[in-house]
Write a protein that holds these residues in place. Structure first.
Motif, mmCIF file in Angstrom:
data_model
loop_
_atom_site.group_PDB
_atom_site.id
_atom_site.type_symbol
_atom_site.label_atom_id
_atom_site.label_comp_id
_atom_site.label_asym_id
_atom_site.label_seq_id
_atom_site.Cartn_x
_atom_site.Cartn_y
_atom_site.Cartn_z
ATOM 1 N N ALA A 32 0.814 -1.210 0.000
ATOM 2 C CA ALA A 32 0.000 0.000 0.000
ATOM 3 C C ALA A 32 0.852 1.265 0.000
ATOM 4 C CB ALA A 32 -0.930 -0.004 1.208
ATOM 5 N N ARG A 33 2.061 1.178 0.522
ATOM 6 C CA ARG A 33 2.931 2.361 0.588
ATOM 7 C C ARG A 33 3.505 2.742 -0.771
ATOM 8 N NH1 ARG A 33 6.859 1.741 5.894
ATOM 9 N NH2 ARG A 33 5.233 1.797 7.501
ATOM 10 N N VAL A 34 3.644 1.774 -1.664
ATOM 11 C CA VAL A 34 4.304 2.026 -2.948
ATOM 12 C C VAL A 34 3.268 2.464 -3.979
ATOM 13 C CG1 VAL A 34 5.751 1.057 -4.757
ATOM 14 C CG2 VAL A 34 6.057 0.313 -2.387
ATOM 15 N N ARG A 35 3.504 3.592 -4.600
ATOM 16 C CA ARG A 35 2.579 4.139 -5.594
ATOM 17 C C ARG A 35 3.189 3.974 -6.983
ATOM 18 N NH1 ARG A 35 2.591 7.665 -1.427
ATOM 19 N NH2 ARG A 35 4.003 9.119 -2.468
ATOM 20 N N ALA A 36 2.639 3.059 -7.760
ATOM 21 C CA ALA A 36 3.138 2.786 -9.102
ATOM 22 C C ALA A 36 2.088 1.972 -9.858
ATOM 23 C CB ALA A 36 4.452 2.024 -9.053
ATOM 24 N N PRO A 37 2.136 1.985 -11.196
ATOM 25 C CA PRO A 37 1.184 1.176 -11.970
ATOM 26 C C PRO A 37 1.245 -0.307 -11.630
ATOM 27 C CG PRO A 37 2.217 2.806 -13.383
ATOM 28 C CD PRO A 37 2.945 2.858 -12.071
ATOM 29 N N VAL A 335 13.798 -9.877 1.171
ATOM 30 C CA VAL A 335 12.705 -9.015 0.718
ATOM 31 C C VAL A 335 13.056 -8.456 -0.647
ATOM 32 C CG1 VAL A 335 11.494 -6.824 1.111
ATOM 33 C CG2 VAL A 335 11.941 -8.372 3.029
ATOM 34 N N ALA A 336 12.150 -8.610 -1.605
ATOM 35 C CA ALA A 336 12.296 -8.013 -2.934
ATOM 36 C C ALA A 336 11.060 -7.182 -3.219
ATOM 37 C CB ALA A 336 12.463 -9.094 -3.998
ATOM 38 N N VAL A 337 11.262 -5.955 -3.673
ATOM 39 C CA VAL A 337 10.157 -5.076 -4.054
ATOM 40 C C VAL A 337 10.484 -4.458 -5.407
ATOM 41 C CG1 VAL A 337 8.788 -3.039 -3.463
ATOM 42 C CG2 VAL A 337 9.575 -4.573 -1.648
ATOM 43 N N CYS A 338 9.526 -4.502 -6.320
ATOM 44 C CA CYS A 338 9.686 -3.933 -7.656
ATOM 45 C C CYS A 338 8.493 -3.044 -7.968
ATOM 46 C CB CYS A 338 9.778 -5.024 -8.725
ATOM 47 S SG CYS A 338 11.137 -6.183 -8.501
ATOM 48 N N ALA A 339 8.720 -1.942 -8.667
ATOM 49 C CA ALA A 339 7.638 -1.033 -9.039
ATOM 50 C C ALA A 339 7.941 -0.387 -10.379
ATOM 51 C CB ALA A 339 7.446 0.041 -7.974
ATOM 52 N N THR A 340 6.903 -0.176 -11.175
ATOM 53 C CA THR A 340 7.071 0.402 -12.512
ATOM 54 C C THR A 340 6.912 1.915 -12.479
ATOM 55 O OG1 THR A 340 4.742 -0.071 -12.980
ATOM 56 C CG2 THR A 340 6.374 -1.680 -13.735
ATOM 57 N N ARG A 341 7.631 2.527 -11.590
ATOM 58 C CA ARG A 341 7.677 3.987 -11.502
ATOM 59 C C ARG A 341 8.925 4.347 -10.729
ATOM 60 N NH1 ARG A 341 3.142 7.736 -8.388
ATOM 61 N NH2 ARG A 341 4.319 9.679 -8.351
ATOM 62 N N HIS A 342 9.637 5.382 -11.189
ATOM 63 C CA HIS A 342 10.857 5.776 -10.500
ATOM 64 C C HIS A 342 10.808 7.262 -10.185
ATOM 65 C CE1 HIS A 342 15.411 6.791 -10.618
ATOM 66 N NE2 HIS A 342 14.990 6.638 -9.385
ATOM 67 N N ASP A 343 10.472 7.558 -8.952
ATOM 68 C CA ASP A 343 10.671 8.882 -8.391
ATOM 69 C C ASP A 343 10.607 8.737 -6.880
ATOM 70 O OD1 ASP A 343 7.971 8.505 -7.947
ATOM 71 O OD2 ASP A 343 7.398 10.544 -8.491
ATOM 72 N N ARG A 344 10.993 9.758 -6.165
ATOM 73 C CA ARG A 344 11.093 9.630 -4.715
ATOM 74 C C ARG A 344 9.745 9.383 -4.051
ATOM 75 N NH1 ARG A 344 15.739 10.475 -2.180
ATOM 76 N NH2 ARG A 344 17.499 11.340 -3.345
ATOM 77 N N THR A 345 8.666 9.854 -4.652
ATOM 78 C CA THR A 345 7.360 9.690 -4.019
ATOM 79 C C THR A 345 6.807 8.274 -4.156
ATOM 80 O OG1 THR A 345 6.112 10.373 -5.988
ATOM 81 C CG2 THR A 345 6.844 12.116 -4.489
ATOM 82 N N SER A 346 7.445 7.433 -4.968
ATOM 83 C CA SER A 346 6.943 6.064 -5.110
ATOM 84 C C SER A 346 7.226 5.214 -3.871
ATOM 85 C CB SER A 346 7.547 5.390 -6.352
ATOM 86 O OG SER A 346 8.949 5.258 -6.216
ATOM 87 N N SER A 347 8.194 5.633 -3.045
ATOM 88 C CA SER A 347 8.443 5.045 -1.718
ATOM 89 C C SER A 347 8.908 3.597 -1.744
ATOM 90 C CB SER A 347 7.173 5.150 -0.849
ATOM 91 O OG SER A 347 6.802 6.499 -0.684
ATOM 92 N N VAL A 348 9.517 3.151 -2.821
ATOM 93 C CA VAL A 348 9.953 1.753 -2.901
ATOM 94 C C VAL A 348 10.997 1.435 -1.832
ATOM 95 C CG1 VAL A 348 11.176 0.074 -4.321
ATOM 96 C CG2 VAL A 348 9.397 1.498 -5.340
#
Length: 370
Positions: A32-37, A335-348
Motif C-alpha cells: 500500500a505504501r508504494v505508488r506505481a502502476p 525481501v524483494a520489491v519492484c515497481a514500474t515507476r521511479h521517483d522519490r514519491t513512489s516510496s519503494v
C-alpha cells in the motif's frame, strides 16, 4: 541508476515478537505504501516464499510477479559476484590493477594506473559517477537514456582520458563508470561477452532462469513479459532501457521470484553453487558517512545493523522502474520489491527497507507454524 542512499532509509523499527499469521499484513502494508502502476512485494522466510502484487494500473496480461523488471544498480551485485567467483577460480585477483585486464590502452595518469578491481567493486576508485561525455544525458536529463549506444570502445577511451577525483582507495564515491569498467575487464579476461560470461558463471549455476543481462537477451523475451516503466507521473510509459557498455552497472533484468532465489543463495550457510564467492561478497570492506548516515559497505552490498545481526541490501532504478533487494542472514529472510515507476514519491526503498527491518525483528516461526 539509484544506489539506495542512506538519506532514503528510515530509522529501524523496534523489534516485535513473531505472531503466527502476522506476515501477510506486513506485506500488504508495504504494498500500500508504494505508488506505481505495477508493484510486487516478495518475501522469503526460511525458504518459504510469499508474494503480493497490485498497482494503480489494470493487471497486465502476465502476472506481475512473472514480469522481468530492469534492476538498474542492483545489477552491480551480480557483476561483483562474478568478480568474486573469478577471483576464487584464480582468473583475476581482487587487487589486480584494472589496466592489467584492459591491455592496449594508451599511457594512463598516475592515479588511473593505481585503480584495482576491488576499488571498482567498492566504489573507491576515484572515478566519477559517469564519464564526462555521458554526464548530460545520464544525469542532467534523467528521462533521456544517454547510455543507449555507448560502446565498449567509447568506455575504454573515456577511461584512458579520465583523471580520478581522488586517489584510489581513499574515499567512497558511487560510480556507474567504475562498474562498467569492471564488467569490461572481466569479460576481456575471460575472452567472452559480459552477458554470456555472467550467464555461464552466475545465472546458470544459481538456476536464475528468468534473469538476463543485456539488451539482446532482454529483447528475446516476449514483449508482454517485460515490465513497462513509467515517468514520475505514474502514467507516461518509458521504453525499455538499453544500457549498452553499462550493462554490468545496470543492465540486468529479473523477476521477483528470481530475485528471491538470488537472495536465498546468499543466505545458505554452506554448500551450493558459488558458495565461497557468495560469502566473499558479504564481507565488510569499509565504513562511510557519519551519524545516522554512517553505514558499512561489503564488496557489493550496503550493510546496516538489525536485530540479531546485520541486514544487507541494495536498491536500483532504471529510468522508469525501481527495485530493492535485501536479506537478513540471522532469520534467513529476504525481501524483494519492484515497481514500474521511479521517483522519490513512489516510496519503494522506504517501504522495502522498513519491511526488511520489521521481519529481522521477528524470529522464524517454529515447525508447528509451517
Amino acid at each position: 541508476m539509484s544506489a539506495g542512499p542512506a538519506a532514503d532509509i528510515p530509522a529501524a523499527p523496534a523489534p516485535v515478537p513473531y505472531e503466527d499469521g502476522g506476515l501477510a499484513p506486513l506485506l500488504d502494508e508495504a504494498l500500500a505504501r508504494v505508488r506505481a502502476p505495477d508493484v510486487v512485494v516478495a518475501v522469503s522466510r526460511g525458504g518459504h516464499r510469499t508474494v503480493v502484487s497490485g498497482g494503480t494500473a489494470a493487471a497486465p496480461a502476465v502476472p506481475r510477479e512473472d514480469l522481468g523488471f530492469g534492476l538498474g544498480s542492483l545489477s552491480k551485485t551480480f557483476t561483483v559476484l562474478l568478480l568474486a567467483d573469478l577471483a576464487r577460480a584464480g582468473a583475476v585477483g581482487l587487487d589486480d590493477p584494472l589496466a592489467a585486464h584492459l591491455p592496449g590502452l594508451p599511457p594512463l595518469s598516475g592515479d588511473a594506473c593505481r585503480i584495482t578491481l576491488r576499488h571498482l567493486a567498492t566504489h573507491t576508485s576515484g572515478l566519477p559517477r559517469v564519464p564526462r561525455d555521458l554526464f548530460a544525458g545520464a544525469v542532467l536529463h534523467p528521462y533521456t537514456n544517454g547510455y543507449a549506444g555507448y560502446s565498449g570502445d567509447r568506455l575504454l577511451s573515456a577511461y584512458a582520458h579520465v583523471r580520478p577525483r581522488h586517489a584510489p582507495g581513499t574515499r567512497w564515491h558511487y560510480s556507474n563508470f567504475g562498474l562498467a569498467l569492471l564488467g569490461s575487464a572481466l569479460a576481456h579476461t575471460a575472452g567472452t561477452a559480459f552477458p554470456d560470461l555472467l550467464t555461464r558463471r552466475v545465472l546458470c549455476p544459481l538456476a536464475l532462469t528468468a534473469t538476463t543481462a543485456g539488451a539482446d537477451a532482454a529483447r528475446s523475451r516476449p514483449d508482454r513479459a517485460i515490465a513497462t516503466g513509467h515517468h514520475g507521473d505514474g502514467r507516461t510509459p518509458f521504453p525499455f532501457t538499453d544500457m549498452a557498455a553499462f550493462t554490468p552497472a545496470g543492465g540486468v533484468l529479473s523477476t521477483p521470484h528470481d530475485m528471491l532465489g538470488y537472495a536465498e543463495a546468499h543466505l545458505r550457510s554452506a554448500g551450493g553453487p558459488l558458495a565461497g564467492a557468495l560469502r566473499d561478497v558479504q564481507v565488510p570492506q569499509l565504513r562511510k558517512g557519519f551519524g545516522r548516515r554512517r553505514e558499512t559497505h561489503t564488496l557489493t552490498w550496503f550493510q546496516h545493523p538489525a536485530s540479531g545481526g546485520p541486514v544487507l541490501f541494495h536498491a536500483g532504478a532504471t529510468f522508469g522502474i525501481q527495485c530493492f533487494l535485501g536479506f537478513h542472514p540471522a532469520t534467513r529472510t529476504a525481501v524483494a520489491v519492484c515497481a514500474t515507476r521511479h521517483d522519490r514519491t513512489s516510496s519503494v526503498v522506504h517501504a522495502a527497507y522498513t519491511l526488511l527491518q520489521s521481519l529481522a525483528g521477528r524470529p522464524l516461526p517454529g515447525p508447528a507454524h509451517r
